[in-house]
Write a protein that holds these residues in place. Sequence first.
Motif, mmCIF file in Angstrom:
data_model
loop_
_atom_site.group_PDB
_atom_site.id
_atom_site.type_symbol
_atom_site.label_atom_id
_atom_site.label_comp_id
_atom_site.label_asym_id
_atom_site.label_seq_id
_atom_site.Cartn_x
_atom_site.Cartn_y
_atom_site.Cartn_z
ATOM 1 N N VAL A 91 0.837 -1.194 0.000
ATOM 2 C CA VAL A 91 0.000 0.000 0.000
ATOM 3 C C VAL A 91 0.873 1.245 0.000
ATOM 4 O O VAL A 91 1.911 1.303 0.676
ATOM 5 C CB VAL A 91 -0.945 0.028 1.225
ATOM 6 N N VAL A 92 0.432 2.226 -0.799
ATOM 7 C CA VAL A 92 1.011 3.550 -0.749
ATOM 8 C C VAL A 92 -0.128 4.545 -0.548
ATOM 9 O O VAL A 92 -1.166 4.435 -1.188
ATOM 10 C CB VAL A 92 1.814 3.878 -2.029
ATOM 11 N N SER A 93 0.053 5.487 0.374
ATOM 12 C CA SER A 93 -1.017 6.431 0.724
ATOM 13 C C SER A 93 -0.702 7.819 0.187
ATOM 14 O O SER A 93 0.459 8.205 0.061
ATOM 15 C CB SER A 93 -1.204 6.488 2.240
ATOM 16 N N ALA A 94 -1.764 8.545 -0.153
ATOM 17 C CA ALA A 94 -1.606 9.921 -0.630
ATOM 18 C C ALA A 94 -2.911 10.655 -0.397
ATOM 19 O O ALA A 94 -3.963 10.053 -0.171
ATOM 20 C CB ALA A 94 -1.225 9.938 -2.107
ATOM 21 N N GLU A 95 -2.812 11.982 -0.467
ATOM 22 C CA GLU A 95 -4.000 12.801 -0.298
ATOM 23 C C GLU A 95 -4.632 13.131 -1.639
ATOM 24 O O GLU A 95 -5.828 13.395 -1.716
ATOM 25 C CB GLU A 95 -3.639 14.088 0.453
ATOM 26 N N ARG A 96 -3.832 13.104 -2.713
ATOM 27 C CA ARG A 96 -4.320 13.399 -4.048
ATOM 28 C C ARG A 96 -3.937 12.258 -4.998
ATOM 29 O O ARG A 96 -2.867 11.648 -4.848
ATOM 30 C CB ARG A 96 -3.742 14.707 -4.570
ATOM 31 N N ALA A 97 -4.777 12.016 -5.966
ATOM 32 C CA ALA A 97 -4.508 10.940 -6.925
ATOM 33 C C ALA A 97 -3.245 11.216 -7.735
ATOM 34 O O ALA A 97 -2.520 10.290 -8.113
ATOM 35 C CB ALA A 97 -5.697 10.772 -7.863
ATOM 36 N N GLU A 98 -2.946 12.510 -7.975
ATOM 37 C CA GLU A 98 -1.761 12.848 -8.759
ATOM 38 C C GLU A 98 -0.476 12.436 -8.061
ATOM 39 O O GLU A 98 0.577 12.281 -8.710
ATOM 40 C CB GLU A 98 -1.729 14.357 -9.028
ATOM 41 N N ASP A 99 -0.537 12.252 -6.729
ATOM 42 C CA ASP A 99 0.666 11.910 -5.980
ATOM 43 C C ASP A 99 0.935 10.401 -5.927
ATOM 44 O O ASP A 99 1.969 9.974 -5.402
ATOM 45 C CB ASP A 99 0.551 12.444 -4.543
ATOM 46 N N LEU A 100 0.025 9.600 -6.445
ATOM 47 C CA LEU A 100 0.221 8.152 -6.444
ATOM 48 C C LEU A 100 1.161 7.738 -7.576
ATOM 49 O O LEU A 100 1.086 8.298 -8.689
ATOM 50 C CB LEU A 100 -1.119 7.430 -6.602
ATOM 51 N N PRO A 101 2.029 6.778 -7.363
ATOM 52 C CA PRO A 101 2.939 6.335 -8.426
ATOM 53 C C PRO A 101 2.180 5.583 -9.526
ATOM 54 O O PRO A 101 1.071 5.069 -9.319
ATOM 55 C CB PRO A 101 3.917 5.406 -7.692
ATOM 56 N N GLU A 102 2.821 5.481 -10.695
ATOM 57 C CA GLU A 102 2.203 4.825 -11.840
ATOM 58 C C GLU A 102 1.989 3.338 -11.601
ATOM 59 O O GLU A 102 1.139 2.709 -12.233
ATOM 60 C CB GLU A 102 3.068 5.026 -13.094
ATOM 61 N N GLU A 103 2.755 2.726 -10.705
ATOM 62 C CA GLU A 103 2.674 1.288 -10.462
ATOM 63 C C GLU A 103 1.396 0.873 -9.748
ATOM 64 O O GLU A 103 1.070 -0.307 -9.668
ATOM 65 C CB GLU A 103 3.873 0.819 -9.637
ATOM 66 N N VAL A 104 0.654 1.818 -9.214
ATOM 67 C CA VAL A 104 -0.581 1.515 -8.507
ATOM 68 C C VAL A 104 -1.582 0.913 -9.495
ATOM 69 O O VAL A 104 -1.857 1.488 -10.550
ATOM 70 C CB VAL A 104 -1.161 2.775 -7.839
ATOM 71 N N VAL A 105 -2.145 -0.252 -9.133
ATOM 72 C CA VAL A 105 -3.084 -0.915 -10.034
ATOM 73 C C VAL A 105 -4.529 -0.664 -9.643
ATOM 74 O O VAL A 105 -5.442 -0.888 -10.444
ATOM 75 C CB VAL A 105 -2.807 -2.431 -10.083
#
Length: 398
Positions: free
Chosen positions: A32-46
């Motif tokens: 899991v990787v957490s963020a407040e905005r979708a733009e901050d999530l890495p590309e590897e997130v499925v």
Amino acid sequence: MASPRVLIGVLDQPGRERDVLAETIAKGEFAVVSAERAEDLPEEVVLIVAHARAVPSHEWPALTARRPALVVSDSRLDNDLLKAVDAGLVDYVIEPVRHGDILRRMIAKVIENRHLAEEHARDRERLAELNESLETHLAMLRLDQQAGGHIQRKMLPPRPQTLAGVTCDYWLAPSLYLSGDFLDFQRYDDDYSVFYFADVSGHGASSAFVTVLLKYLCNRWLTEWDGKSPEELPSRWLSDLNRELLDTGIGKHATLFVGVIDHEERRLHYSLGAQMPMPLLVAEGRVNMLEGEGMPVGLFPGVEYPNLNCALPQKFQLWLCSDGVLECLPGDTLDIRLKELERLVRDCESVAALREKLALGDVSNIEEDIVARHAPGHDELPDDLTIMTLSGFDDDDA
């Protein structure tokens, strides 16, 4: 070596609740990787797990356009849940921390469905490519078949033609572009003319190739004939052709009728191999079926074919039809259909008249401009259909 863990993105406001949600998901195969905005999530997130409080309702469509997403909430009364689902989120979970097992199973199922969808998309692309390739190959095959049909028709005799007072006319309609039916009518000299009528098993390219072999062999045998013993020529041709077909090993056989017309004696010498229906001789208003029987050509070795003959009246008409004509006749039994065929040929004076009686007037004839566009009759005929007539001697031009 352990499989790499699947990376899940959690969208929520920073704090203890987000951390607990992340820990609930981060078990087994998931990271899991957490963020407040979708733009901050890495590309590897499925896949994205988004808390309803962290994403304004107007941003749900943009979020679902990026990746598949689940929405979670701590309350069933959250109005944004339905807005999120309407915007395209795949599902929602109430009290995700409490229902961690359900949440992880839903995540796994969404990822699995995503993979299946991607595979289906790839399969559709491959199928589209294969269909395009198939269409190309079918077009090429169609052109080859049309060219082969053109060559096959060029091997047929002129129609109608009169040789020493005997007139030959015919109509040949393949169920596809190529036909397993074939015929010929040739003059040997002033005394004799020779003809044959063949129906090769099956239809299409392989059967058409046999008709080419038949044309070649019969032309060769005719040039080798010395004009003696015409009564033996038909049976000898059938025996030789039987041997040739067996030697090729192509698994094709044929029904044949071979005849030699003695113009001086006005007599027909003939032999046959399982001809069906039998030739019909019309004279003085009566219809007589020619006598005789024989084995198919190309099935069994060492077959002997009969030497048969009959007198030809001053005015006669000999009808030969391939078995495709039986499909066009009314009746529940073979005998009824054969009787109907006898009735029709007695009342018909030409091939065109019989075609009209068989309701085949709208099936294309053999004209080249029609055949070049489509196989004549392939939508109307279940099998190759050929009709041939020989008539005379009242217009003797010898």
